[in-house]
Design a protein around this motif. Structure first.
Motif, PDB file in Angstrom:
ATOM      1  N   ASP A 131      13.020  -8.426   2.846  1.00 28.20           N
ATOM      2  CA  ASP A 131      13.389  -9.543   3.712  1.00 28.20           C
ATOM      3  C   ASP A 131      14.424  -9.122   4.753  1.00 28.20           C
ATOM      4  N   ARG A 133      12.342  -5.667   6.846  1.00 28.51           N
ATOM      5  CA  ARG A 133      10.897  -5.610   7.023  1.00 28.51           C
ATOM      6  C   ARG A 133      10.522  -4.859   8.310  1.00 28.51           C
ATOM      7  N   SER A 180       5.055  -9.386   0.355  1.00 31.44           N
ATOM      8  CA  SER A 180       6.243  -9.709   1.129  1.00 31.44           C
ATOM      9  C   SER A 180       6.367  -8.805   2.353  1.00 31.44           C
ATOM     10  N   GLN A 229       3.530  -9.888   4.664  1.00 36.55           N
ATOM     11  CA  GLN A 229       3.415 -11.335   4.868  1.00 36.55           C
ATOM     12  C   GLN A 229       1.942 -11.755   4.968  1.00 36.55           C
TER      13      GLN A 229
END
Length: 330
Positions: A197, A200, A224, A227
């Motif tokens: 997060d 990225r 993650s 995405q």
């Protein structure tokens, strides 16, 4: 290209783990997320949480350091670059990693902060909830890099956990340049969703620039990172950009994707999950050792699964069984 003196050199957090049992009520009362890792930003906060811990065990840890310890136990020629402080925990870390036959030359750092530590609360179901004070490991400078060592290692292994602070991030970027210039291969583990997060974009830059030869992630981390709508879409997106993608699925095994070809294996059976701390690190150890030893992708995955199963069968992130003997079953 000269023959490398070492199979692998890793750069990562040099920390010491403190493990103790805790029930779900304790974890909730202390505002932790079960099974996750959160950062502790001061020594005072770490001390206060440590005071609440039940009696436990103190063992050297750190994601990349755990991986290197597993590889050394399997017979790989290993080196490690990380920063400890000139204190008792720093002495413990340095002793443990050298005792495993791993080269570790970075001088201890004087003054504050102290050596990093990870306070790990292990639930009855084996889940680990980690609270990490990174301490001195945040202050690994690029000047600490032994460029000859990196150039003389077949692989460079980097952990995402250390990407956050500026100094070690700069050191890892410099290490990638040295490894690339020497024609060596680079492996990278994204480490955790909270790391993704925060970074990225930087991780995508490394991938898009073709600087990563082997990427490690679990299925949640991969989703993650990309995405994407689901793990299948995530695998397709990343495997098109890295030569080797390794994805773990916890109790559902693992997969490697290379050149569009997928290889999947089941997890190794285990009587009881005691502590999942370091399972992913030891999986990476088995897989990379297998690749370096010339084993097939399937054999390397199986070796990773065997090492992970050994790890989760006891407290602590470092192997206690004879991994060479376990590897002989393949």
């Amino acid at each position: 290209m000269t023959q490398p003196a070492y199979d692998i050199v890793a750069i990562g957090n040099a920390i010491v783990d403190v493990l103790a049992p805790a029930d779900d009520g304790f974890i909730a009362e202390n505002a932790m997320t079960k099974g996750a890792m959160q950062l502790v930003f001061s020594a005072e906060e770490a001390d206060a949480l440590y005071a609440k811990m039940a009696p436990g065990q103190t063992v050297s840890g750190g994601s990349a350091a755990n991986t290197i310890a597993g590889m050394a136990a399997l017979g790989s020629r290993c080196a490690f670059i990380g920063q400890v402080a000139d204190d008792e925990l720093g002495d413990i870390f340095a002793h443990d990693i050298r005792a495993a036959g791993i080269r570790f030359d970075v001088p201890a750092r004087a003054g504050q902060p102290t050596t990093g530590r990870c306070l790990i609360f292990v639930s009855p179901d084996g889940q680990r909830t980690m609270n990490t004070f990174l301490g001195a490991s945040h202050y690994l400078p690029a000047q600490a890099l032994d460029r000859d060592l990196i150039a003389n290692s077949a692989w460079l292994y980097l952990e995402g956990y250390l990407w956050d602070p500026e100094e070690p991030r700069a050191a890892m970027r410099a290490a990638i340049e040295v490894a690339r210039a020497a024609g060596r291969q680079v492996a990278f583990t994204v480490s955790a969703e909270f790391v993704i997060d925060r970074h990225r974009g930087a991780f995508h830059d490394l991938i898009d620039a073709g600087l990563i030869d082997c990427l490690f992630a679990n299925q949640e981390e991969l989703v993650s990172l990309t995405q994407a709508a689901d793990v299948e879409a995530a695998i397709a997106a990343v495997s098109a950009k890295v030569p080797l993608l390794v994805v773990t699925f916890g109790p559902d095994g693992a997969m490697a994707v290379a050149g569009g070809e997928r290889t999947r294996i089941a997890a190794e059976p285990i009587d009881k999950v005691v502590d999942t701390t370091g399972a992913g690190d030891l999986f990476a150890a088995g897989f990379l050792h297998g690749r370096i030893a010339g084993r097939s992708t399937e054999q390397s995955l199986r070796l990773g699964a065997i090492c992970a199963a050994e790890c989760i069968g006891h407290y602590g992130p470092r192997p206690i069984a004879d991994l060479k003997a376990l590897a002989a079953s393949i």
